[in-house]
Design a protein around this motif. Structure first.
Motif, PDB file in Angstrom:
ATOM      1  N   LEU A  26      -4.696   7.642   3.270  1.00  0.00           N
ATOM      2  CA  LEU A  26      -3.442   7.281   3.934  1.00  0.00           C
ATOM      3  C   LEU A  26      -3.396   5.771   4.089  1.00  0.00           C
ATOM      4  O   LEU A  26      -4.348   5.162   4.599  1.00  0.00           O
ATOM      5  N   ARG A  27      -2.318   5.181   3.629  1.00  0.00           N
ATOM      6  CA  ARG A  27      -2.193   3.732   3.699  1.00  0.00           C
ATOM      7  C   ARG A  27      -0.827   3.308   4.210  1.00  0.00           C
ATOM      8  O   ARG A  27       0.163   3.999   3.999  1.00  0.00           O
ATOM      9  N   ARG A  28      -0.809   2.168   4.897  1.00  0.00           N
ATOM     10  CA  ARG A  28       0.435   1.489   5.232  1.00  0.00           C
ATOM     11  C   ARG A  28       0.663   0.452   4.147  1.00  0.00           C
ATOM     12  O   ARG A  28      -0.221  -0.356   3.838  1.00  0.00           O
ATOM     13  N   VAL A  29       1.846   0.484   3.558  1.00  0.00           N
ATOM     14  CA  VAL A  29       2.104  -0.290   2.350  1.00  0.00           C
ATOM     15  C   VAL A  29       3.391  -1.095   2.492  1.00  0.00           C
ATOM     16  O   VAL A  29       4.388  -0.607   3.050  1.00  0.00           O
ATOM     17  N   SER A  30       3.364  -2.296   1.962  1.00  0.00           N
ATOM     18  CA  SER A  30       4.601  -3.083   1.866  1.00  0.00           C
ATOM     19  C   SER A  30       5.443  -2.515   0.740  1.00  0.00           C
ATOM     20  O   SER A  30       5.016  -2.503  -0.413  1.00  0.00           O
ATOM     21  N   TRP A  31       6.636  -2.028   1.057  1.00  0.00           N
ATOM     22  CA  TRP A  31       7.464  -1.470  -0.012  1.00  0.00           C
ATOM     23  C   TRP A  31       8.046  -2.552  -0.916  1.00  0.00           C
ATOM     24  O   TRP A  31       8.498  -2.280  -2.023  1.00  0.00           O
ATOM     25  N   GLU A  32       7.992  -3.801  -0.476  1.00  0.00           N
ATOM     26  CA  GLU A  32       8.410  -4.903  -1.336  1.00  0.00           C
ATOM     27  C   GLU A  32       7.312  -5.286  -2.331  1.00  0.00           C
ATOM     28  O   GLU A  32       7.587  -5.640  -3.471  1.00  0.00           O
ATOM     29  N   ASN A  33       6.058  -5.210  -1.881  1.00  0.00           N
ATOM     30  CA  ASN A  33       4.919  -5.547  -2.724  1.00  0.00           C
ATOM     31  C   ASN A  33       3.778  -4.579  -2.388  1.00  0.00           C
ATOM     32  O   ASN A  33       2.975  -4.851  -1.494  1.00  0.00           O
TER      33      ASN A  33
END
Length: 219
Positions: free
Chosen positions: A99-106
């Protein structure tokens, strides 16, 4: 305490949220699938994470030391690779999940929040709930033999070695050393520990007249 990259920390400090959840699932057959709660598919570590997966994590329990860090995840069965038939066939049993928190821009800017595997999976008509089992759970699992005065072999199995064909049908064994020795003449294969002392003997102090020369108490 996790060390965050400056880029990810800047996202956390921003007043505008540009983060989404990504779930990367690797099944036992090495098939890797990705899902995200973002409104568009994201490419992360070479894996397409599909949007509209409906996955929702509960509050994660991640602790220091050897505490178990378990949680659960819920989802709707709205993707062709994650459906009721696949779950029923056991394709996701024990699958690894990150499970990861991700920048949807990068998407290269991300942080791993939790990693483990699927535990028990409960299905419903429209979705499923899966236990998320952390890596620390393995340290809480008993392994190896249990030390007992009783034999832990099954009468006639490979560890026992008794030929059941020479005994009447329905013969049973009480799994004691005396029975193994006198009824089956099989003391050499006894799989218990007949001279294991009990709690009373272990806690008792020495008697003033007892012999204490290190020899066996069993003659």
């Amino acid at each position: 305490m996790r060390k965050l990259s400056p880029e990810f920390k800047a996202l956390l400090d921003s007043e505008i949220s540009r983060l989404c959840w990504c779930w990367t699932i690797t099944r036992a057959d090495d098939v890797t699938l990705g899902f995200t709660d973002h409104d568009s598919d994201l490419l992360l570590d070479g894996v397409t994470h599909f949007a509209r997966s409906g996955l929702t994590p509960s509050a994660l329990d991640s602790r220091e030391g050897f505490a178990i860090d378990n949680s659960e995840i819920s989802g709707a069965l709205d993707h062709e690779s994650l459906n009721s038939e696949a779950l029923a066939a056991g394709e996701f049993d024990g699958a690894k999940i990150i499970l990861r928190r991700v920048s949807w821009e990068n998407p290269d800017v991300n942080d791993t929040v939790w990693a483990g595997r699927f535990g028990k999976i409960t299905r419903s008509d429209t979705g499923f709930t899966a236990d998320l089992v952390g890596p620390a759970e393995g340290l809480n699992r008993a392994s190896g033999r249990v030390f007992s005065k009783m034999c832990d072999a099954r009468l006639g199995d490979g560890r026992c070695g008794v030929d059941l064909s020479i005994y009447p049908e329905g013969t049973t064994c009480p799994r004691t050393f005396e029975a193994c020795k006198s009824l089956f003449d099989n003391a050499r294969n006894f799989r218990g520990f007949p001279y294991l002392i009990g709690d009373d003997a272990m806690q008792a102090g020495p008697e003033s007249l007892s012999l204490r020369d290190g020899s066996s108490r069993y003659v």
